[in-house]
Design an enzyme around this catalytic site. Structure first.
Site, short mmCIF file in Angstrom:
data_model
loop_
_atom_site.label_atom_id
_atom_site.label_comp_id
_atom_site.label_asym_id
_atom_site.label_seq_id
_atom_site.Cartn_x
_atom_site.Cartn_y
_atom_site.Cartn_z
CB CYS A 18 48.55 -35.43 -72.33
SG CYS A 18 47.27 -35.73 -73.64
NE ARG A 19 46.56 -39.09 -66.18
CZ ARG A 19 47.51 -39.31 -65.51
NH1 ARG A 19 48.62 -40.14 -65.90
NH2 ARG A 19 47.93 -38.47 -64.20
#
Length: 92
Positions: free
Chosen positions: A8-9
């Site tokens: 994810c980010r």
């Protein structure tokens, strides 16, 4: 053995929870998948077979990997299983 990256980010909260669920599904179904974990920025260096991320992040990475799975509900093991089955059907 297939190599999968869960990302994810920031690589902390949601992707760590997703990695745990993916590993449970892989173990329960004896899938030939080794699961790694990192941030989305690591995707550029990832040489594996599959990226697993949250569905809303797929447009950001779909052109950077061979195959990407977008998960709507990171706690839904049935969704994860279904999408891993689709991946394995075309990537055996």
């Amino acid at each position: 053995m297939k190599e999968a990256l869960v990302a994810c980010r920031t690589g902390m909260g949601s992707s760590m929870m997703l990695k745990i669920k993916v590993e449970q599904v892989v173990r329960e179904n004896n899938y030939p998948i080794k699961v790694h974990h990192d941030t989305l920025s690591a995707v550029n260096q990832f040489k594996g077979d599959l990226l697993i991320t949250l569905e809303d992040l797929v447009p950001d990475v779909k052109d950077k990997v061979k195959y990407v799975i977008g998960i709507k509900n990171l706690m839904d093991k049935e969704e994860i299983k279904s999408k891993l089955n689709e991946f394995l059907e075309v990537n055996v």
